[in-house]
Write an enzyme that holds these catalytic residues in place. Sequence first.
Site, mmCIF file in Angstrom:
data_model
loop_
_atom_site.group_PDB
_atom_site.id
_atom_site.type_symbol
_atom_site.label_atom_id
_atom_site.label_comp_id
_atom_site.label_asym_id
_atom_site.label_seq_id
_atom_site.Cartn_x
_atom_site.Cartn_y
_atom_site.Cartn_z
ATOM 1 N N ASN A 8 0.853 -1.193 0.000
ATOM 2 C CA ASN A 8 0.000 0.000 0.000
ATOM 3 C C ASN A 8 0.887 1.242 0.000
ATOM 4 O O ASN A 8 1.713 1.422 0.903
ATOM 5 C CB ASN A 8 -0.895 -0.036 1.251
ATOM 6 C CG ASN A 8 -1.815 1.165 1.342
ATOM 7 O OD1 ASN A 8 -1.371 2.295 1.174
ATOM 8 N ND2 ASN A 8 -3.077 0.938 1.614
ATOM 9 N N ASP A 10 -0.132 4.494 -0.034
ATOM 10 C CA ASP A 10 -0.822 5.729 0.380
ATOM 11 C C ASP A 10 0.105 6.725 1.083
ATOM 12 O O ASP A 10 -0.003 7.939 0.880
ATOM 13 C CB ASP A 10 -1.957 5.424 1.367
ATOM 14 C CG ASP A 10 -3.112 4.677 0.739
ATOM 15 O OD1 ASP A 10 -3.136 4.529 -0.496
ATOM 16 O OD2 ASP A 10 -3.992 4.229 1.498
ATOM 17 N N HIS A 11 0.980 6.200 1.945
ATOM 18 C CA HIS A 11 1.788 7.128 2.758
ATOM 19 C C HIS A 11 2.780 7.915 1.916
ATOM 20 O O HIS A 11 3.230 8.986 2.334
ATOM 21 C CB HIS A 11 2.534 6.373 3.851
ATOM 22 C CG HIS A 11 1.638 5.968 4.982
ATOM 23 N ND1 HIS A 11 0.565 6.711 5.393
ATOM 24 C CD2 HIS A 11 1.664 4.898 5.795
ATOM 25 C CE1 HIS A 11 -0.030 6.113 6.419
ATOM 26 N NE2 HIS A 11 0.613 4.998 6.663
ATOM 27 N N HIS A 44 -5.629 3.728 -1.678
ATOM 28 C CA HIS A 44 -6.964 4.081 -1.186
ATOM 29 C C HIS A 44 -7.304 5.475 -1.696
ATOM 30 O O HIS A 44 -6.649 6.454 -1.324
ATOM 31 C CB HIS A 44 -6.927 4.056 0.354
ATOM 32 C CG HIS A 44 -8.251 4.248 1.011
ATOM 33 N ND1 HIS A 44 -8.431 4.052 2.356
ATOM 34 C CD2 HIS A 44 -9.466 4.629 0.537
ATOM 35 C CE1 HIS A 44 -9.698 4.292 2.679
ATOM 36 N NE2 HIS A 44 -10.335 4.654 1.588
ATOM 37 N N ARG A 46 -9.565 8.166 -1.162
ATOM 38 C CA ARG A 46 -10.554 8.562 -0.147
ATOM 39 C C ARG A 46 -11.457 9.654 -0.688
ATOM 40 O O ARG A 46 -11.062 10.429 -1.567
ATOM 41 C CB ARG A 46 -9.840 9.052 1.117
ATOM 42 C CG ARG A 46 -8.994 7.975 1.790
ATOM 43 C CD ARG A 46 -8.416 8.488 3.093
ATOM 44 N NE ARG A 46 -9.443 8.634 4.093
ATOM 45 C CZ ARG A 46 -9.655 7.787 5.108
ATOM 46 N NH1 ARG A 46 -8.883 6.744 5.275
ATOM 47 N NH2 ARG A 46 -10.617 8.001 5.958
ATOM 48 N N ARG A 50 -7.327 13.000 0.634
ATOM 49 C CA ARG A 50 -6.270 13.564 1.486
ATOM 50 C C ARG A 50 -4.881 13.082 1.097
ATOM 51 O O ARG A 50 -3.890 13.707 1.414
ATOM 52 C CB ARG A 50 -6.542 13.267 2.955
ATOM 53 C CG ARG A 50 -6.359 11.816 3.320
ATOM 54 C CD ARG A 50 -6.408 11.622 4.812
ATOM 55 N NE ARG A 50 -7.741 11.734 5.320
ATOM 56 C CZ ARG A 50 -8.188 11.024 6.376
ATOM 57 N NH1 ARG A 50 -7.373 10.213 7.013
ATOM 58 N NH2 ARG A 50 -9.422 11.137 6.791
ATOM 59 N N HIS A 51 -4.793 11.922 0.421
ATOM 60 C CA HIS A 51 -3.449 11.501 -0.009
ATOM 61 C C HIS A 51 -3.463 11.117 -1.491
ATOM 62 O O HIS A 51 -3.046 11.908 -2.323
ATOM 63 C CB HIS A 51 -2.834 10.416 0.895
ATOM 64 C CG HIS A 51 -3.763 9.326 1.368
ATOM 65 N ND1 HIS A 51 -4.549 8.606 0.529
ATOM 66 C CD2 HIS A 51 -3.995 8.842 2.613
ATOM 67 C CE1 HIS A 51 -5.229 7.713 1.233
ATOM 68 N NE2 HIS A 51 -4.935 7.839 2.503
ATOM 69 N N GLU A 71 -8.670 0.526 -2.783
ATOM 70 C CA GLU A 71 -9.561 0.558 -1.619
ATOM 71 C C GLU A 71 -10.466 1.765 -1.782
ATOM 72 O O GLU A 71 -10.003 2.860 -2.111
ATOM 73 C CB GLU A 71 -8.743 0.709 -0.335
ATOM 74 C CG GLU A 71 -7.804 -0.437 -0.081
ATOM 75 C CD GLU A 71 -6.856 -0.158 1.080
ATOM 76 O OE1 GLU A 71 -6.855 0.966 1.614
ATOM 77 O OE2 GLU A 71 -6.122 -1.073 1.436
ATOM 78 N N THR A 101 -6.951 6.457 9.911
ATOM 79 C CA THR A 101 -6.862 5.347 8.965
ATOM 80 C C THR A 101 -8.167 4.565 9.095
ATOM 81 O O THR A 101 -9.013 4.932 9.904
ATOM 82 C CB THR A 101 -5.631 4.460 9.253
ATOM 83 O OG1 THR A 101 -5.583 3.400 8.291
ATOM 84 C CG2 THR A 101 -5.666 3.858 10.640
ATOM 85 N N THR A 102 -8.348 3.523 8.276
ATOM 86 C CA THR A 102 -9.620 2.801 8.294
ATOM 87 C C THR A 102 -9.813 2.119 9.643
ATOM 88 O O THR A 102 -9.027 1.253 10.025
ATOM 89 C CB THR A 102 -9.637 1.756 7.166
ATOM 90 O OG1 THR A 102 -9.199 2.393 5.975
ATOM 91 C CG2 THR A 102 -11.026 1.194 6.964
ATOM 92 N N GLU A 152 -11.282 -9.280 2.788
ATOM 93 C CA GLU A 152 -10.015 -8.924 3.423
ATOM 94 C C GLU A 152 -10.316 -8.814 4.914
ATOM 95 O O GLU A 152 -11.102 -7.956 5.341
ATOM 96 C CB GLU A 152 -9.462 -7.604 2.879
ATOM 97 C CG GLU A 152 -8.141 -7.258 3.567
ATOM 98 C CD GLU A 152 -7.344 -6.163 2.880
ATOM 99 O OE1 GLU A 152 -7.371 -6.089 1.633
ATOM 100 O OE2 GLU A 152 -6.688 -5.393 3.601
ATOM 101 N N HIS A 192 -4.067 -4.643 7.593
ATOM 102 C CA HIS A 192 -4.189 -3.505 8.505
ATOM 103 C C HIS A 192 -3.352 -3.719 9.758
ATOM 104 O O HIS A 192 -3.590 -4.650 10.508
ATOM 105 C CB HIS A 192 -5.637 -3.194 8.908
ATOM 106 C CG HIS A 192 -5.792 -1.737 9.246
ATOM 107 N ND1 HIS A 192 -5.365 -1.196 10.421
ATOM 108 C CD2 HIS A 192 -6.262 -0.702 8.508
ATOM 109 C CE1 HIS A 192 -5.592 0.107 10.412
ATOM 110 N NE2 HIS A 192 -6.120 0.434 9.263
#
Length: 247
Positions: A8, A10-11, A44, A46, A50-51, A71, A101-102, A152, A192
Amino acid sequence: MKPRLGVNIDHVATLRQARGGSSPDPVRAAVIAEGAGADGITLHLREDRRHVQESDLRAIVDAASVPVNLELAVDPEVVAIAVDVGPANCCLVPERRKELTTEGGLDVAGSPERIGEVVAELQAAGIKVQLFLDPDEEQLEAGARAGADGVEIHTGAYANASTAADARAEMERIGSAAFRVRGLRLRLHAGHGLDYRNVVPVAQIEGMEELNIGHAIIARALFDGLGGAVRHMKRLITGDMVGSATD
Ligand code: PXP
């Protein structure tokens, strides 16, 4: 069968958004992850963007040779983007605006019709659909009834357990959920909060097909790479090296 690793990214986008520019580029991160053996790239999109941005999704689907797993929440605008872009996989997740986060799995038992419609819409576009669910029997069965291709399993409670006994209890819940998911003939994924200390028991669950991991890998990458990055900058400043084009 060994589980596939979905990385992932995202970061990487979070870091880019902190400056509002184009660096670091999540597409480059996806290419590096793939080169290092990632079996898939996860991101993801969103509702609040935001990212990850829509353009990242499009660029990563173009650049990656491994399957891309998007996601997304049950949100008409993001679902329409998914249908248009067509990643190999989608994972429906719950989304709250203020969460970091989720948090928690999707409540498919609470809104089976709406989620079933979105599953069918994505599948009609040739996308395989997973639901991000807590290891809870009622949710898993509702997920199967909603027509999902897979589940998942949310491993957050296991990852956040504060004692070894709590971690064992959460692992048992995940193990039973995995058994149920296989019995329902659904694809079995998990993710996660998985990190370098807690991943092995989850990876060893029978029939586990895919683990999606982000935070731990990107955090580790910072420290694996920080020394070299400082040395490179120091050499440029002291004139010991001709400039390099990479950022
Ligand atoms: N799987 C899902 C469905 C997620 O929402 C996330 C977080 O974006 C992950 C996996 C990855 O979690 P982590 O970043 O804690 O590894």
